[in-house]
Scaffold this active site. Structure first.
Site, PDB file in Angstrom:
ATOM      1  N   ARG A  85       0.862  -1.183   0.000  1.00 50.97           N
ATOM      2  CA  ARG A  85       0.000   0.000   0.000  1.00 50.97           C
ATOM      3  C   ARG A  85       0.903   1.239   0.000  1.00 50.97           C
ATOM      4  O   ARG A  85       1.790   1.347   0.838  1.00 50.97           O
ATOM      5  CB  ARG A  85      -0.906   0.050   1.239  1.00 50.97           C
ATOM      6  N   ARG A  87      -6.142  -5.726  -0.375  1.00 52.59           N
ATOM      7  CA  ARG A  87      -7.589  -5.475  -0.303  1.00 52.59           C
ATOM      8  C   ARG A  87      -7.905  -3.984  -0.222  1.00 52.59           C
ATOM      9  O   ARG A  87      -7.352  -3.252   0.600  1.00 52.59           O
ATOM     10  CB  ARG A  87      -8.180  -6.197   0.910  1.00 52.59           C
ATOM     11  N   HIS A 101       3.191  -9.528   1.238  1.00 49.32           N
ATOM     12  CA  HIS A 101       2.959  -8.539   2.282  1.00 49.32           C
ATOM     13  C   HIS A 101       4.267  -8.056   2.900  1.00 49.32           C
ATOM     14  O   HIS A 101       4.269  -7.178   3.755  1.00 49.32           O
ATOM     15  CB  HIS A 101       2.053  -9.170   3.358  1.00 49.32           C
ATOM     16  N   TYR A 129       0.998   5.624  11.865  1.00 45.13           N
ATOM     17  CA  TYR A 129       1.211   4.262  12.337  1.00 45.13           C
ATOM     18  C   TYR A 129       2.563   4.170  13.035  1.00 45.13           C
ATOM     19  O   TYR A 129       3.539   4.765  12.582  1.00 45.13           O
ATOM     20  CB  TYR A 129       1.231   3.265  11.162  1.00 45.13           C
ATOM     21  N   ARG A 138      -2.505  -5.442  19.733  1.00 45.89           N
ATOM     22  CA  ARG A 138      -3.417  -4.306  19.601  1.00 45.89           C
ATOM     23  C   ARG A 138      -4.864  -4.734  19.352  1.00 45.89           C
ATOM     24  O   ARG A 138      -5.795  -4.192  19.901  1.00 45.89           O
ATOM     25  CB  ARG A 138      -2.975  -3.401  18.455  1.00 45.89           C
ATOM     26  N   HIS A 165       1.395  -0.657  15.039  1.00 48.75           N
ATOM     27  CA  HIS A 165       1.461  -1.496  13.848  1.00 48.75           C
ATOM     28  C   HIS A 165       2.737  -2.340  13.777  1.00 48.75           C
ATOM     29  O   HIS A 165       2.848  -3.233  12.946  1.00 48.75           O
ATOM     30  CB  HIS A 165       1.352  -0.598  12.610  1.00 48.75           C
TER      31      HIS A 165
END
Length: 603
Positions: A273, A303, A333, A366, A462, A490
């Site tokens: 992303r 996604r 990822h 983040y 988290r 994150h």
């Protein structure tokens, strides 16, 4: 005493005469030309309602009809997203600030859209559609084209949630329920505004700075505060990055400098992303135009970023980059960048590895960690990763990196079992793991077994956590805390005491089946002793947080830590202040540092 001026969200039925006049004029001049009312009758089927748009549904009846006075028709109008969601009204006599939501303005003037009809009722509603893409990768001849085709189908996805204003006319609700084929459990009656995303815009209203949390400016990375280029600084030693306390700029600069450096031969990067106007994308395109070998894996199956990533992939291809669209059946990822550079000593590989996306926008929101290194063995592994992604060539051995879905699961299970073995021998044993989610049954079973053996396990999770604490004889030695603060936690950090050898890993993977089995993920060891101390410090402060942290109880609920007689510690505030102080004086914070003790503290 400072005078408090409130902002009031007005209902269109409660407007003063001046406010009503202002609203009506605003509707005529700014809103009316944009609206498209849609009715439903025998010649006009129920219109397509787009995913997550805000709409006003009405029941209308023809004026002066000699036919059945109860003959009602359905009509709807989408609240236009191109206009501001709220309108600021003239101030009150005492200086009060009033705003009114866009849907309230439209509802007040809804009759102007249906001049030949009486409007019986009007209520806002909103739907959420199933946005999962159904892609048979084995059958897809071209993954890019298949995803583009599936994206077009998203707007017709099954309605899985219907939000309706509380008190909606049952006749109107029944029409929506029927047309959307909604079950009772999928209908949510909302007592208040729908789609609360407008609150962030309201937060941005001027004049309320004294009530807002002060903004934080990410600090320069101390190791890079000199006149040397980034490659020279990396050769001095591995560099730890901790965002957003320290700026994300070094990651961007790493790619930018590589793009223009005549000694750089190749740049390889994975992108999951990225931001809307990404400087990294621009630098990669520039590198290709400068004649460098640029290979980029753009994950098309990220996604809700599929369409976004397709645009970037095509742009990079036009610039001359080699673009890979991911692996069959797997999402990529991992967060890795490899720069290959020719130097006097020969070819040297520089690598960035991180826990978060290459997104300069979310890097301000983040909390993530990463390292910049030119470690030769990590460089060899990085080359192997990209060869595997581009040519499906898996190396026979790996030096440092732990890659999923190849052997990350087995590596984690081995590390947990080793701690359990040390505990069974009466040795000190400890695990500290920080992640977003924990729901892998095999990992949880291994943690239970390690706890039963006497390993002290402290988890910072988290979000979702499927592990239960406090089960007698099973999880009595496990604590779980969730930290939800101003920044989104994150980072993934994994600490194992390892009989005093203290192994620390960071990476892109949570302890979830999808990360361990269905994605290309990377975790990497942190071996530089300076950086290990930094990471232990980060974990220690988070374990000390008694402000934003919540502890998981045996019944599955969470509670705030007991801080009676203890100083209040907010980990995120601590790291912000520490970053500022360290940039003023790098030596100033040492006396405040508290690292994870080698021996677990007595209960």
């Amino acid at each position: 005493m400072k005078k408090i001026v409130h902002t009031i969200i007005s209902n269109h039925e409660d407007l003063t005469r001046d406010q009503a006049s202002f609203v009506d004029q605003y509707f005529e001049e700014e809103i009316y030309p944009v609206l498209t009312p849609m009715a439903m009758d025998s010649s006009r089927p129920f219109p397509l309602i787009r995913n997550k748009t805000l709409n006003l549904g009405s029941l209308i009846r023809k004026k002066d009809s000699k036919k059945n006075k109860e003959a009602l028709e359905f009509a709807t109008v989408q609240v236009p997203s191109v206009l501001p969601r709220f309108v600021e009204l003239p101030r009150g006599e005492k200086g009060e600030r009033y705003v009114i939501l866009l849907e309230e303005v439209i509802e007040r003037n809804i009759g102007k859209l249906f001049l030949s009809y009486d409007v019986v009722c009007t209520h806002p509603y909103r739907i959420m559609r199933n946005a999962d893409l159904t892609i048979d990768e084995d059958e897809a001849a071209d993954l890019l084209k298949e995803i583009q085709k599936q994206l077009k189908k998203r707007q017709w996805g099954e309605v899985i949630r219907l939000e309706a204003e509380a008190g909606m006319d049952p006749r109107l609700l029944n029409i929506l329920k029927t047309e959307f084929n909604s079950r009772e459990e999928d209908i949510f009656s909302i007592n208040g505004p729908l789609d609360l995303t407008f609150l962030m815009k309201m937060y941005g209203l001027s004049g309320f700075d004294e009530y807002k949390i002060p903004g934080y400016t990410p600090q320069p990375v101390p190791a890079l505060k000199n006149d040397d280029d980034i490659f020279t600084n990396i050769r001095k030693g591995d560099i730890l990055l901790h965002h957003p306390y320290y700026t994300f700029d070094p990651v961007v600069q790493f790619v930018k400098e590589a793009a223009k450096d005549p000694n750089v031969l190749a740049i390889k990067q994975t992108l999951y992303r990225v931001s809307g106007n990404s400087p990294i994308i621009a630098a990669l395109a520039q590198a290709a135009e400068n004649g460098k070998q640029v290979s980029v894996l753009v994950e098309l199956k990220a996604r809700f970023d599929e369409e976004h990533n397709i645009v970037w992939a095509k742009m990079l291809e036009k610039a001359g980059c080699h673009v890979i669209y991911g692996l069959l059946g797997l999402k990529t990822h991992s967060k890795i960048t490899l720069v290959v550079r020719r130097e006097e000593e020969g070819i040297r590989r520089y690598v960035h590895l991180g826990t978060g996306n290459y997104n300069d926008s979310t890097a301000k929101l983040y909390t993530d960690c990463g390292i910049l290194t030119c470690n030769e063995k990590i460089g060899q592994d990085a080359t192997a990763v990209f060869n595997m992604l581009s040519g499906y060539s898996e190396p026979s051995t790996w030096n440092k990196l732990v890659v999923a879905p190849l052997w990350m699961r087995s590596r984690f299970l081995h590390l947990i079992e080793m701690e359990a073995e040390h505990a069974r021998k009466g040795q000190k044993a400890r695990i500290v793991a920080k992640m977003n989610s924990l729901c892998d049954s095999e990992i949880i079973a291994a943690l239970y077994a390690a706890s039963a053996a006497g390993v002290k396990i402290e988890l910072i999770v988290r979000g979702i956590c499927c592990l239960k604490t406090g089960i007698p004889g099973i999880s009595e030695n496990i604590t779980v805390r969730s930290i939800v603060g101003n920044f989104l936690e994150h980072a993934r950090i994994f600490y194992f005491y390892s009989n005093g050898q203290e192994e620390i890993y960071m990476g892109s993977a949570d302890w979830m089946p999808r990360n361990l089995d269905k994605r290309v993920e990377i975790i990497f060891p942190v071996e530089d002793e300076r950086l290990k101390e930094e990471l232990k410090h980060i974990l220690d402060i988070q374990l000390s947080d008694n402000s934003k942290a919540h502890l998981l109880l045996p019944d599955g609920t969470y509670c705030k830590p007991d801080r009676r007689g203890k100083p209040v510690i907010c980990a995120q505030d601590y790291f912000c202040k520490e970053a500022v102080e360290r940039n003023k004086n790098p030596e100033s914070m040492k006396e405040y540092r508290v690292f994870i003790p080698a021996e677990p503290a007595e209960e």
